[in-house]
Design a protein around this motif. Structure first.
Motif, PDB file in Angstrom:
ATOM      1  N   LYS A   1       5.769  17.942   1.241  1.00 49.61           N
ATOM      2  CA  LYS A   1       4.400  17.354   1.102  1.00 49.61           C
ATOM      3  C   LYS A   1       3.783  17.018   2.260  1.00 49.61           C
ATOM      4  CE  LYS A   1       4.719  16.918  -3.922  1.00 49.61           C
ATOM      5  NZ  LYS A   1       4.514  15.661  -4.978  1.00 49.61           N
ATOM      6  N   ASP A   2       3.386  15.844   2.401  1.00 52.31           N
ATOM      7  CA  ASP A   2       2.598  15.348   3.489  1.00 52.31           C
ATOM      8  C   ASP A   2       3.622  14.735   4.432  1.00 52.31           C
ATOM      9  OD1 ASP A   2       0.296  16.088   2.245  1.00 52.31           O
ATOM     10  OD2 ASP A   2       0.044  14.199   1.429  1.00 52.31           O
ATOM     11  N   TYR A   3       4.244  15.451   5.359  1.00 52.55           N
ATOM     12  CA  TYR A   3       5.029  14.898   6.339  1.00 52.55           C
ATOM     13  C   TYR A   3       4.363  14.352   7.575  1.00 52.55           C
ATOM     14  CZ  TYR A   3       4.630  19.487   8.555  1.00 52.55           C
ATOM     15  OH  TYR A   3       4.207  20.828   9.102  1.00 52.55           O
ATOM     16  N   TYR A   4       3.157  14.722   7.734  1.00 55.43           N
ATOM     17  CA  TYR A   4       2.408  14.106   8.708  1.00 55.43           C
ATOM     18  C   TYR A   4       2.157  12.581   8.389  1.00 55.43           C
ATOM     19  CZ  TYR A   4       0.975  18.414  11.038  1.00 55.43           C
ATOM     20  OH  TYR A   4       0.937  19.539  11.756  1.00 55.43           O
ATOM     21  N   ARG A   5       1.889  12.289   6.973  1.00 56.22           N
ATOM     22  CA  ARG A   5       1.629  10.847   6.689  1.00 56.22           C
ATOM     23  C   ARG A   5       2.975  10.189   6.669  1.00 56.22           C
ATOM     24  NH1 ARG A   5      -0.326   9.698   0.561  1.00 56.22           N
ATOM     25  NH2 ARG A   5       1.862   9.883   0.216  1.00 56.22           N
ATOM     26  N   THR A   6       4.190  10.873   6.280  1.00 53.71           N
ATOM     27  CA  THR A   6       5.604  10.144   6.516  1.00 53.71           C
ATOM     28  C   THR A   6       5.702   9.804   7.713  1.00 53.71           C
ATOM     29  OG1 THR A   6       6.197  11.622   4.403  1.00 53.71           O
ATOM     30  CG2 THR A   6       7.729  10.479   5.948  1.00 53.71           C
ATOM     31  N   PHE A   7       5.432  10.742   8.639  1.00 54.19           N
ATOM     32  CA  PHE A   7       5.618  10.281  10.357  1.00 54.19           C
ATOM     33  C   PHE A   7       4.630   9.038  10.621  1.00 54.19           C
ATOM     34  CE2 PHE A   7       4.865  11.273  14.834  1.00 54.19           C
ATOM     35  CZ  PHE A   7       6.367  11.228  15.277  1.00 54.19           C
ATOM     36  N   ILE A   8       3.503   9.179  10.120  1.00 51.55           N
ATOM     37  CA  ILE A   8       2.850   7.815  10.383  1.00 51.55           C
ATOM     38  C   ILE A   8       3.307   6.533  10.150  1.00 51.55           C
ATOM     39  CG2 ILE A   8       0.530   6.626   9.966  1.00 51.55           C
ATOM     40  CD1 ILE A   8      -0.852   9.438   9.886  1.00 51.55           C
ATOM     41  N   GLU A   9       4.132   6.619   8.941  1.00 50.96           N
ATOM     42  CA  GLU A   9       4.998   5.507   8.268  1.00 50.96           C
ATOM     43  C   GLU A   9       5.955   5.109   8.982  1.00 50.96           C
ATOM     44  OE1 GLU A   9       5.670   6.146   3.978  1.00 50.96           O
ATOM     45  OE2 GLU A   9       3.313   6.424   3.751  1.00 50.96           O
ATOM     46  N   ILE A  10       6.723   6.051   9.615  1.00 48.74           N
ATOM     47  CA  ILE A  10       7.982   6.054  10.334  1.00 48.74           C
ATOM     48  C   ILE A  10       7.659   5.459  11.661  1.00 48.74           C
ATOM     49  CG2 ILE A  10       9.741   7.232  11.860  1.00 48.74           C
ATOM     50  CD1 ILE A  10       9.630   9.312   9.449  1.00 48.74           C
ATOM     51  N   ARG A  11       6.460   5.633  12.530  1.00 47.20           N
ATOM     52  CA  ARG A  11       5.931   5.131  13.553  1.00 47.20           C
ATOM     53  C   ARG A  11       5.597   3.634  13.283  1.00 47.20           C
ATOM     54  NH1 ARG A  11       1.271   8.586  15.950  1.00 47.20           N
ATOM     55  NH2 ARG A  11       1.245   6.709  17.359  1.00 47.20           N
ATOM     56  N   ALA A  12       5.111   3.282  11.894  1.00 48.49           N
ATOM     57  CA  ALA A  12       4.673   1.941  12.001  1.00 48.49           C
ATOM     58  C   ALA A  12       5.825   1.124  11.728  1.00 48.49           C
ATOM     59  CB  ALA A  12       3.615   1.928  10.713  1.00 48.49           C
ATOM     60  N   ARG A  13       7.060   1.399  11.742  1.00 50.12           N
ATOM     61  CA  ARG A  13       8.313   0.833  11.296  1.00 50.12           C
ATOM     62  C   ARG A  13       8.223  -0.400  12.663  1.00 50.12           C
ATOM     63  NH1 ARG A  13      12.658   5.480  10.312  1.00 50.12           N
ATOM     64  NH2 ARG A  13      11.964   5.897   7.916  1.00 50.12           N
TER      65      ARG A  13
ATOM     66  N   HIS B   1       0.898  -1.148  -0.010  1.00 55.42           N
ATOM     67  CA  HIS B   1       0.120   0.159   0.034  1.00 55.42           C
ATOM     68  C   HIS B   1       0.848   1.363   0.057  1.00 55.42           C
ATOM     69  CE1 HIS B   1      -3.523   2.366   0.809  1.00 55.42           C
ATOM     70  NE2 HIS B   1      -2.928   3.147   1.939  1.00 55.42           N
ATOM     71  N   TYR B   2       2.004   1.286   0.928  1.00 56.51           N
ATOM     72  CA  TYR B   2       2.745   2.290   0.939  1.00 56.51           C
ATOM     73  C   TYR B   2       3.656   2.615  -0.334  1.00 56.51           C
ATOM     74  CZ  TYR B   2       2.729   2.395   6.018  1.00 56.51           C
ATOM     75  OH  TYR B   2       2.315   2.496   7.355  1.00 56.51           O
ATOM     76  N   THR B   3       3.941   1.421  -1.047  1.00 53.69           N
ATOM     77  CA  THR B   3       4.665   1.677  -2.376  1.00 53.69           C
ATOM     78  C   THR B   3       3.866   2.341  -3.465  1.00 53.69           C
ATOM     79  OG1 THR B   3       6.140  -0.312  -1.835  1.00 53.69           O
ATOM     80  CG2 THR B   3       5.827   0.270  -4.297  1.00 53.69           C
ATOM     81  N   GLU B   4       2.304   1.676  -3.375  1.00 48.80           N
ATOM     82  CA  GLU B   4       1.498   2.298  -4.461  1.00 48.80           C
ATOM     83  C   GLU B   4       1.243   3.716  -4.322  1.00 48.80           C
ATOM     84  OE1 GLU B   4      -2.727   0.705  -6.400  1.00 48.80           O
ATOM     85  OE2 GLU B   4      -1.993   0.017  -4.541  1.00 48.80           O
ATOM     86  N   LEU B   5       0.982   4.180  -2.775  1.00 48.43           N
ATOM     87  CA  LEU B   5       0.867   5.442  -2.595  1.00 48.43           C
ATOM     88  C   LEU B   5       2.006   6.619  -3.101  1.00 48.43           C
ATOM     89  CD1 LEU B   5      -1.098   5.584   0.743  1.00 48.43           C
ATOM     90  CD2 LEU B   5      -2.190   5.965  -1.679  1.00 48.43           C
TER      91      LEU B   5
END
Length: 274
Positions: A238-250, A10-14
């Motif tokens: 751009k959407d650094y909030y979304r990037t942070f969510i992905e970082i937290r999900a590591r 999903h991340y890759t597609e987005l």
């Protein structure tokens, strides 16, 4: 249940959609399709596979489902915004953006208690908010909840995703408003520095600086640090909030870049002492 592979795809597609040459409306539409697809897959898994325990159920509805669901909400807001955005003078456009910001702030005010619970990362009501045993307290006046089967919905998972999605949306609105005013004044020199690491790495650094209180003794908004960083390093986050969510999900080493900074500095000190 392991959703790592599903989320990674999903991340890759987005990211592919975000980095494409499509206009923002097309990007939002494609992102919505991607989010709906992964939510459908998750729904099938959850309905047919029981959770091992309550902790696993909370983890899914709080941390996993919220990722594509918040993106669905965010991209839906973006698509609606772009479809209704005035094609007129800046004054009219500014008025429209500020109106949207007020709508988001009303949502924040109305759900203040729950948002505070989320921001403070509390867990004492997680069993009530993020398990399906409390389905009888669902807000059935909220038509958004009717989109999901009861087996795939808790009392607060949609509200949580909405908070995350609106965080992304208000950042988009603030950037839009900021761009109308002009990013750099006429007498401000253009920086010649170029960020050559990943945007995720820069996002780690921004959040670390904000969390440490090292700038203005902590009396500074995250967005101000982000905007200053974008200007200094000539990069658009751009959407650094979304990037942070992905970082937290590591799953491992969530602070990879910060760790590498420490390692690089320690190595340099050791080499200097040699």
């Amino acid at each position: 249940m392991d959703f790592d592979k599903l989320l990674q795809g999903h991340y890759t597609e987005l990211h592919e959609i975000e980095n494409s040459n499509y206009q923002i409306r097309k990007q939002a539409s494609l992102s919505i399709i991607s989010c709906r697809r992964i939510l459908s897959k998750m729904s099938h898994i959850i309905i047919n596979t029981p959770f091992q325990n309550e902790a696993a159920e909370i983890l899914f509805f709080k941390k996993i489902k919220s990722i594509p669901l918040s993106q669905l909400i965010y991209n839906t807001k973006i698509l609606n915004f772009e479809n209704q955005y005035p094609k007129a003078i800046k004054k009219v456009q500014t008025k429209y953006i500020k109106k949207e910001i007020r709508k988001v702030n009303r949502f924040y005010d109305y759900n203040l208690d729950f948002i505070q619970y989320v921001r403070e990362e509390r867990v004492n009501f997680d069993a009530q908010f993020y398990t399906r045993t409390n389905g009888d307290i669902l807000n059935y006046t909220n038509l958004s909840l009717c989109r999901f089967l009861p087996e795939f919905t808790t009392s607060h998972d949609f509200l949580l995703a909405k908070v995350i999605g609106f965080d992304l949306y208000i950042h988009f609105l603030q950037n839009k408003l900021y761009s109308l005013k002009g990013n750099i004044s006429d007498n401000q020199e253009q920086s010649k520095l170029q960020w050559t690491s990943s945007k995720a790495a820069l996002t780690e650094l921004i959040y670390a600086l904000h969390s440490s209180g090292a700038i203005n003794r902590g009396a500074v908004d995250l967005k101000e640090i982000a905007r200053a960083t974008e200007r200094i390093f000539n990069v658009e986050l751009k959407d650094y909030y979304r990037t942070f969510i992905e970082i937290r999900a590591r799953k491992t080493r969530s602070t990879r870049f910060i760790d590498s900074l420490k390692e690089s500095l320690v190595k340099r000190m050791e080499e200097s002492d040699a």
